[in-house]
Design an enzyme around this catalytic site. Structure first.
Site, PDB file in Angstrom:
ATOM      1  N   HIS A  77      45.175  49.107  41.494  1.00 28.29           N
ATOM      2  CA  HIS A  77      44.936  47.793  40.998  1.00 28.29           C
ATOM      3  C   HIS A  77      44.113  47.879  39.616  1.00 28.29           C
ATOM      4  CE1 HIS A  77      45.038  45.693  45.253  1.00 28.29           C
ATOM      5  NE2 HIS A  77      45.773  46.578  45.197  1.00 28.29           N
ATOM      6  N   GLU A  84      53.125  42.228  50.179  1.00 34.39           N
ATOM      7  CA  GLU A  84      51.677  42.740  50.816  1.00 34.39           C
ATOM      8  C   GLU A  84      50.511  42.378  50.209  1.00 34.39           C
ATOM      9  OE1 GLU A  84      48.636  45.644  51.763  1.00 34.39           O
ATOM     10  OE2 GLU A  84      49.245  45.173  49.881  1.00 34.39           O
ATOM     11  N   ASP A 126      55.795  45.442  46.159  1.00 35.24           N
ATOM     12  CA  ASP A 126      55.100  44.597  45.321  1.00 35.24           C
ATOM     13  C   ASP A 126      53.878  45.357  44.710  1.00 35.24           C
ATOM     14  OD1 ASP A 126      54.149  44.064  47.751  1.00 35.24           O
ATOM     15  OD2 ASP A 126      53.024  42.494  47.176  1.00 35.24           O
TER      16      ASP A 126
HETATM   17 ZN   LIG Z   1      48.832  48.625  48.597  1.00 35.40          ZN
END
Ligand SMILES: [Zn+2]
Length: 402
Positions: free
Chosen positions: A371, A149, A87
């Site tokens: 991210h 995760e 993910d």
């Molecule tokens: Zn990661």
């Protein structure tokens, strides 16, 4: 590549190219944690099937997400797990220079959501399937690809339960989170919560008739900051973690309707990123006792309909550093790196460690790109990871020689 890394052989170059091609395919599946990951899992399952390998899937309760486990080599204990999550974090609200789900190559960098965190590692592992299959492995190599995760290491728990209950126990796991191919031997854990304060609304000119949910939330948050200050004061500055204390997360708050209405509702998300050894139960208990004994009674004095509800959202154990563990010793040996560091973000490694499987974190890409918009992994990092994974295969074929 470091100075002593020899020129890659044509076979190794082919593996690197395959890893880049595979990464493009993996990036194209939008496996943001809120989505199903089954299309990606099915792609991987078919890819492994073509090499004659049968995958073992473990599903979540909705059957919309799955972990994948496969073994290459003998069906015995003592194997090495190569672990990655499938993910990715959302792209909503981020300003990308190219489509985050179409891999784009610019200046030796592969851009796309999940390139660093951590489909790059998964692609490097998968690219080694045929090579590993061709070796007379004495130590089994396992691929472990998990879901969810990024939302609390949820999926891998089912995978670990399945493996420890039904399969020969591996000796070590390499979790390929983006560490720039440096060894990370320990990470903080984390426990996160969501608290909803329900008060009583009213006209702000008559505060004595209401129960102000924002003020109650503020008292709880002030208590959290005081706990944080205490944890800072007692921290060992030389423990290798940055920052060296169990730190407070407070990232979301919502409450009220208008400045002249007493707010009846305020909610906020909070948590602690705990050092290995931190008593997280005690911390949680301290906060809950403060709420029950110091804050809730004042709301209740106004109305019995008031409440403060704190829900546990995630609980990830830390990875306890152990330089002599089977995992760290193996990666040190193969990478020729002789030091390891610690990180403050959570990983799946601590869950493996809890299950008796030594863990270390070691993978391509930089956590600083994870991210964020324009996330990338460099082709050089992919090469370094492939070089390491090729050496791992050689070791697993003749562990006594090296
Ligand atoms: Zn990661």
């Amino acid at each position: 590549m470091s100075a002593e890394t020899p020129m890659p052989t044509p076979e190794q170059q082919e593996i690197v190219q395959r890893s880049v091609d595979l990464l493009a395919k993996l990036i194209a599946f939008d496996t943001t944690s809120v989505n199903s990951n089954l299309q990606l899992i099915e792609f991987v399952r078919e890819y492994l099937q073509q090499e004659g390998l049968d995958s073992r899937l473990s599903y979540d309760e909705t059957n919309k997400k799955a972990n994948l486990w496969v073994t290459i080599g003998p069906d015995i204990a003592g194997g090495v797990v190569l672990s990655g999550h499938t993910d990715v974090v959302p792209v909503a609200g981020q300003d990308w220079s190219s489509d985050p789900f179409v891999m784009d190559t610019r200046n030796g960098k592969l851009y796309g959501r999940g390139t660093a965190d951590m489909k790059g590692f998964v692609a490097c592992v998968l690219a080694h399937t045929a090579y590993y299959k061709s070796l007379p492995l004495q130590v089994p190599l396992h691929f472990a690809f998990s879901y969810d995760e990024e939302v609390g290491c949820l999926g891998v728990r089912g995978l670990i339960d399945d493996v420890t209950a039904n399969l020969p126990t591996p000796r070590a796991v390499i979790v390929g989170e983006p560490t720039s191919m440096k060894i990370i031997g320990g990470n903080k854990g984390g426990r996160s919560f969501h608290t909803v304060v329900t008060g009583v609304d009213g006209h702000s000119s008559l505060p004595q008739l209401g129960a102000n949910a924002i003020i109650a939330a503020n008292r709880i948050i002030t208590n959290l900051v005081e706990i944080q200050d205490r944890l800072i004061a007692i921290a060992d500055p030389n423990n290798g973690f940055v920052p060296p204390y169990t730190s407070l997360d407070l990232g979301l708050i919502n409450g009220g309707q208008a400045s002249n209405i007493i707010p009846a509702r305020c909610e906020f998300s909070w948590g602690f990123r705990g050092l290995p050894g931190e008593d997280m139960d005690a911390l949680e208990q301290e906060v809950r006792e403060f709420i029950d004994s110091q804050v809730l009674p004042d709301l209740r004095a106004v109305s019995s309909a008031t409440s403060i509800v704190t829900e546990l959202r995630s609980d990830v154990p830390p990875l306890e550093p152990d330089e002599n563990s089977a995992a760290e010793q193996l990666v040190r040996h193969l990478s020729r790196l002789n030091s390891s560091a610690r990180v403050s973000y959570g990983t799946e490694a601590g869950l493996f460690q809890q299950a008796g499987i030594a863990g270390v974190i070691f993978g391509p890409g930089n956590i600083e790109q994870a991210h964020l918009p324009d996330e990338f992994v460099t082709i050089q990092q992919m090469q370094e990871c492939c070089s390491f994974l090729s050496k791992l295969g050689g070791w697993a074929a003749s562990p006594a020689d090296t």
